[in-house]
Write an enzyme that holds these catalytic residues in place. Structure first.
Site, PDB file in Angstrom:
ATOM      1  N   LYS A 190      20.312 -19.083  -1.643  1.00 23.92           N
ATOM      2  CA  LYS A 190      19.867 -20.346  -1.106  1.00 23.92           C
ATOM      3  C   LYS A 190      20.196 -21.480  -2.061  1.00 23.92           C
ATOM      4  CE  LYS A 190      15.884 -17.771   0.469  1.00 23.92           C
ATOM      5  NZ  LYS A 190      14.552 -17.381   0.010  1.00 23.92           N
ATOM      6  N   GLY A 191      20.461 -21.172  -3.308  1.00 22.34           N
ATOM      7  CA  GLY A 191      20.587 -22.182  -4.364  1.00 22.34           C
ATOM      8  C   GLY A 191      21.681 -23.211  -4.147  1.00 22.34           C
TER       9      GLY A 191
ATOM     10  N   GLU B   8      29.298 -22.309  -5.311  1.00 21.23           N
ATOM     11  CA  GLU B   8      28.175 -21.674  -6.022  1.00 21.23           C
ATOM     12  C   GLU B   8      27.311 -22.729  -6.705  1.00 21.23           C
ATOM     13  OE1 GLU B   8      26.238 -19.463  -6.654  1.00 21.23           O
ATOM     14  OE2 GLU B   8      27.087 -17.470  -6.861  1.00 21.23           O
ATOM     15  N   ASP B   9      26.061 -22.396  -6.919  1.00 20.45           N
ATOM     16  CA  ASP B   9      25.183 -23.309  -7.647  1.00 20.45           C
ATOM     17  C   ASP B   9      25.370 -23.182  -9.157  1.00 20.45           C
ATOM     18  OD1 ASP B   9      24.116 -20.743  -7.662  1.00 20.45           O
ATOM     19  OD2 ASP B   9      22.091 -21.330  -7.078  1.00 20.45           O
TER      20      ASP B   9
ATOM     21  N   ASP C 157      26.048 -17.693 -14.374  1.00 19.51           N
ATOM     22  CA  ASP C 157      25.341 -17.347 -15.603  1.00 19.51           C
ATOM     23  C   ASP C 157      26.054 -16.140 -16.219  1.00 19.51           C
ATOM     24  OD1 ASP C 157      23.391 -17.183 -17.535  1.00 19.51           O
ATOM     25  OD2 ASP C 157      21.850 -16.381 -16.246  1.00 19.51           O
TER      26      ASP C 157
ATOM     27  N   PHE D  69      17.088 -22.154 -18.898  1.00 20.11           N
ATOM     28  CA  PHE D  69      16.800 -21.888 -17.494  1.00 20.11           C
ATOM     29  C   PHE D  69      16.498 -23.211 -16.799  1.00 20.11           C
ATOM     30  CE2 PHE D  69      14.564 -20.522 -13.730  1.00 20.11           C
ATOM     31  CZ  PHE D  69      15.395 -19.503 -13.305  1.00 20.11           C
TER      32      PHE D  69
ATOM     33  N   ARG E 247      13.334 -26.153  -5.685  1.00 16.99           N
ATOM     34  CA  ARG E 247      14.662 -26.369  -5.102  1.00 16.99           C
ATOM     35  C   ARG E 247      14.846 -27.788  -4.596  1.00 16.99           C
ATOM     36  NH1 ARG E 247      17.060 -21.273  -4.446  1.00 16.99           N
ATOM     37  NH2 ARG E 247      15.711 -19.570  -3.783  1.00 16.99           N
TER      38      ARG E 247
HETATM   39  P1  IMP Z   1      24.683 -14.457 -12.523  1.00 20.29           P
HETATM   40  O1  IMP Z   1      24.950 -13.280 -11.642  1.00 20.29           O
HETATM   41  O2  IMP Z   1      23.971 -14.057 -13.794  1.00 20.29           O
HETATM   42  O3  IMP Z   1      25.887 -15.307 -12.801  1.00 20.29           O
HETATM   43  O4  IMP Z   1      23.595 -15.331 -11.794  1.00 20.29           O
HETATM   44  C1  IMP Z   1      23.880 -16.117 -10.731  1.00 20.29           C
HETATM   45  C2  IMP Z   1      22.620 -16.463  -9.970  1.00 20.29           C
HETATM   46  O5  IMP Z   1      21.456 -16.417 -10.807  1.00 20.29           O
HETATM   47  C3  IMP Z   1      22.696 -17.888  -9.491  1.00 20.29           C
HETATM   48  O6  IMP Z   1      23.316 -17.985  -8.235  1.00 20.29           O
HETATM   49  C4  IMP Z   1      21.242 -18.298  -9.477  1.00 20.29           C
HETATM   50  O7  IMP Z   1      20.653 -17.925  -8.254  1.00 20.29           O
HETATM   51  C5  IMP Z   1      20.610 -17.501 -10.590  1.00 20.29           C
HETATM   52  N1  IMP Z   1      20.496 -18.267 -11.850  1.00 20.29           N
HETATM   53  C6  IMP Z   1      21.211 -18.132 -12.984  1.00 20.29           C
HETATM   54  N2  IMP Z   1      20.822 -19.012 -13.929  1.00 20.29           N
HETATM   55  C7  IMP Z   1      19.825 -19.742 -13.372  1.00 20.29           C
HETATM   56  C8  IMP Z   1      19.032 -20.848 -13.845  1.00 20.29           C
HETATM   57  O8  IMP Z   1      19.140 -21.353 -14.976  1.00 20.29           O
HETATM   58  N3  IMP Z   1      18.123 -21.327 -12.958  1.00 20.29           N
HETATM   59  C9  IMP Z   1      17.951 -20.829 -11.690  1.00 20.29           C
HETATM   60  N4  IMP Z   1      18.692 -19.809 -11.218  1.00 20.29           N
HETATM   61  C10 IMP Z   1      19.617 -19.273 -12.047  1.00 20.29           C
END
Ligand code: IMP
Length: 187
Positions: free
Chosen positions: A48-49, A105-106, A109, A158, A171
């Site tokens: 949803k982000g 993508e939002d 990470d 975060f 959000r």
């Molecule tokens: P990844 O798989 O670790 O790259 O994480 C991606 C997903 O983790 C993103 O689409 C977000 O939903 C969530 N995410 C990663 N970092 C943050 C943050 O700092 N705040 C909120 N959601 C995050």
């Protein structure tokens, strides 16, 4: 229950203001329109982000485009750590074979979610596949990913707001802010 006032009080520092985000989204839209001139795009956003970013970016792109939405789960519940496990909760609603795809993508990470998604979408044989992320947190990357368009590179904190959540809240904030660590260490 959290009120809107509480939500704002939970933010330690505003990392990106509404103005900064809107200016950058307009730049990204112009750049994408220029790079993909003469083509039709399909934007695939990850719920949803990415919802506010998708809504703003699609209107900043001056090309004919379709949108599709996927939902994947990466972080379980209210935690701030990626589990590495990705599950498709909502799949594409139509075929993307032969299409020019832009993943919206939002935040990236660890990169695990996107890595999974890219492999999944490549299997559907699009003509091309590009990635646009609003935020990039390279400090915690576990897999290498070639990102075509990045809004902002941010430090390893975060963040919430402009689509990003903690425990499904925050959000709807118009800015991106750093969540006070007390908020998630207290639970
Ligand atoms: P990844 O798989 O670790 O790259 O994480 C991606 C997903 O983790 C993103 O689409 C977000 O939903 C969530 N995410 C990663 N970092 C943050 C943050 O700092 N705040 C909120 N959601 C995050």
């Amino acid at each position: 229950m959290r009120t809107m006032v509480d939500q704002t009080a939970d933010i330690g520092e505003i990392l990106l203001t509404e103005d900064q985000i809107q200016t950058r989204v307009a730049e990204l839209g112009a750049q994408i329109s220029n790079d993909m001139a003469g083509r039709q795009l399909t934007l695939v956003s990850v719920l949803k982000g990415s919802l506010p970013f998708m809504a703003d970016l699609m209107r900043a792109i001056s090309l004919p485009l379709r949108i599709d939405l996927m939902e994947v789960s990466s972080y379980g519940g209210a935690t701030t750590e990626s589990s590495g496990l990705v599950r498709i909760l909502k799949d594409l609603s139509s075929s993307i074979e032969g299409e020019d795809i832009l993943i919206v993508e939002d935040i990236i990470d660890t990169g695990l979610t996107l890595n999974y998604l890219v492999r999944y979408l490549r299997g559907k044989k699009p003509a091309s596949l590009r990635i646009c992320t609003l935020l990039d947190k390279p400090a915690r990357r576990l897999v290498e990913i070639d990102v075509d368009y990045t809004g902002f590179t941010i430090p390893d904190q975060f963040v919430v707001g402009y689509g990003l959540d903690y425990g499904e809240l925050y959000r709807n904030l118009r800015f991106v802010g750093v969540l006070r660590p007390e908020v998630y260490t207290q639970e």
